[in-house]
Design a protein around this motif. Structure first.
Motif, PDB file in Angstrom:
ATOM      1  N   LYS A   8       0.837  -1.206  -0.125  1.00  0.00           N
ATOM      2  CA  LYS A   8       0.143   0.002   0.033  1.00  0.00           C
ATOM      3  C   LYS A   8       1.026   1.171   0.004  1.00  0.00           C
ATOM      4  O   LYS A   8       2.009   1.247   0.524  1.00  0.00           O
ATOM      5  N   GLN A   9       0.297   2.240  -0.500  1.00  0.00           N
ATOM      6  CA  GLN A   9       0.958   3.530  -0.485  1.00  0.00           C
ATOM      7  C   GLN A   9      -0.267   4.431   0.035  1.00  0.00           C
ATOM      8  O   GLN A   9      -1.134   4.613  -0.571  1.00  0.00           O
ATOM      9  N   ARG A  10      -0.095   5.248   1.134  1.00  0.00           N
ATOM     10  CA  ARG A  10      -0.945   6.054   1.767  1.00  0.00           C
ATOM     11  C   ARG A  10      -1.000   7.504   0.928  1.00  0.00           C
ATOM     12  O   ARG A  10      -0.078   7.987   0.925  1.00  0.00           O
ATOM     13  N   VAL A  11      -2.307   8.147   0.524  1.00  0.00           N
ATOM     14  CA  VAL A  11      -2.591   9.208   0.144  1.00  0.00           C
ATOM     15  C   VAL A  11      -3.686   9.837   0.649  1.00  0.00           C
ATOM     16  O   VAL A  11      -4.403   9.194   0.850  1.00  0.00           O
ATOM     17  N   LEU A  12      -3.271  10.895   1.331  1.00  0.00           N
ATOM     18  CA  LEU A  12      -4.174  11.531   2.426  1.00  0.00           C
ATOM     19  C   LEU A  12      -4.259  10.672   3.261  1.00  0.00           C
ATOM     20  O   LEU A  12      -5.532  10.490   4.096  1.00  0.00           O
ATOM     21  N   ASP A  13      -3.610   9.795   3.787  1.00  0.00           N
ATOM     22  CA  ASP A  13      -3.733   8.878   4.918  1.00  0.00           C
ATOM     23  C   ASP A  13      -4.655   7.816   4.616  1.00  0.00           C
ATOM     24  O   ASP A  13      -5.173   6.964   5.529  1.00  0.00           O
ATOM     25  N   PHE A  14      -4.958   7.530   3.102  1.00  0.00           N
ATOM     26  CA  PHE A  14      -5.635   6.248   2.769  1.00  0.00           C
ATOM     27  C   PHE A  14      -4.878   5.257   2.158  1.00  0.00           C
ATOM     28  O   PHE A  14      -4.122   5.760   1.193  1.00  0.00           O
TER      29      PHE A  14
END
Length: 269
Positions: A8-14
């Motif tokens: 996973k890669q978090r974008v805006l903490d998602f």
């Protein structure tokens, strides 16, 4: 139960699933063959901002089995944050790829949501483009919430159909909440595809490839439905840009890219 741990890669903490398009498709297909109850959210700027502003919806998104980067802004963010070779995993492309593969892997497909006339147009096109595809069922859903009796009947219908894939078209965030509510109840991979149904049916047009690659598909859609999308875009796009910039400035990986495996990281119980 043994499962696959997806990077996973978090974008805006998602947690956006950090796999190439083909790898995500193959993962979904394996789940569908086994008829595992899974949820796939196809994320764009609108979806992330809805989750940012709504804790309940954020929980839904965080618990999804796969969150694909549909919008190009998400893809660009992932690349800037270190996932160098991330490509777009868009709803229409997922839809077409899975329909093509499903007919060769004996996986039947169920279509839930939208309207009877749209489903009828879709069926005609599916029969032409994917003649060997097993359509397990097509069920339009009302705008109102289903009663408990109606919901149980729908669950039974889908499970008895033998479908391994269920495409859900209810719009964001309704379809994502619906999938979360039916986790472990519907024995299939549920994929929220939003506006894919009317586009595939020919009601709306998809943006040309160049427009999509440049990240302006949102503008193309806006021009088709200006009244419906005006508030959504004017509220979500500036807010996303601000939050994305803050994340990039605070991220060490923005200045020093880190390596992230683009294949499976391993197995876990």
């Amino acid at each position: 139960m043994v499962g696959i741990f997806l990077p996973k890669q978090r974008v805006l903490d998602f947690p956006i699933t950090a796999l190439r398009f083909e790898d995500q498709i193959q993962t979904i297909l394996r789940w569908a063959i086994a008829r595992e109850s899974k949820t796939v959210c196809v994320a764009n700027v609108h979806m992330l901002m809805e989750a940012h502003w709504n804790p309940e919806f954020a929980s839904v998104l965080n618990n999804a089995d796969i969150i694909t980067p549909d919008g190009m802004p998400l893809v660009w963010m992932m690349r800037l944050l270190g996932v160098r070779y991330q490509d777009r995993v868009a709803g229409m492309d997922i839809f077409l790829a899975l329909c093509k593969l499903a007919q060769t892997q004996n996986v039947s497909v169920f279509f839930a949501g939208s309207q009877p006339d749209i489903l009828s147009l879709m069926q005609k096109r599916l029969e032409q483009e994917f003649p060997k595809l097993k359509i397990a069922g097509m069920e339009p859903l009302p705008f109102r919430p289903l009663t408990e009796t109606e919901d149980k009947a729908l669950i039974k219908m889908i499970n008895n159909s033998g479908a391994g894939l269920v495409f859900v078209s209810l719009g964001c965030p309704k379809q994502e909440k619906w999938m979360a509510q039916h986790q472990d109840k519907i024995k299939a991979v549920m994929i929220g595809v939003g506006g894919v149904f009317p586009v595939y049916a020919g009601i709306h047009k998809r943006a040309p490839r160049l427009v999509r690659d440049l990240g302006f598909e949102w503008l193309y859609r806006w021009l088709q439905e200006p009244r419906r999308l005006w508030n959504r875009y004017t509220q979500t796009i500036p807010a996303f840009m601000w939050l994305a910039l803050k994340q990039l400035l605070m991220s060490s990986s923005f200045s020093t890219p880190f390596r992230i495996r683009e294949r499976y990281l391993g197995w876990r119980d």
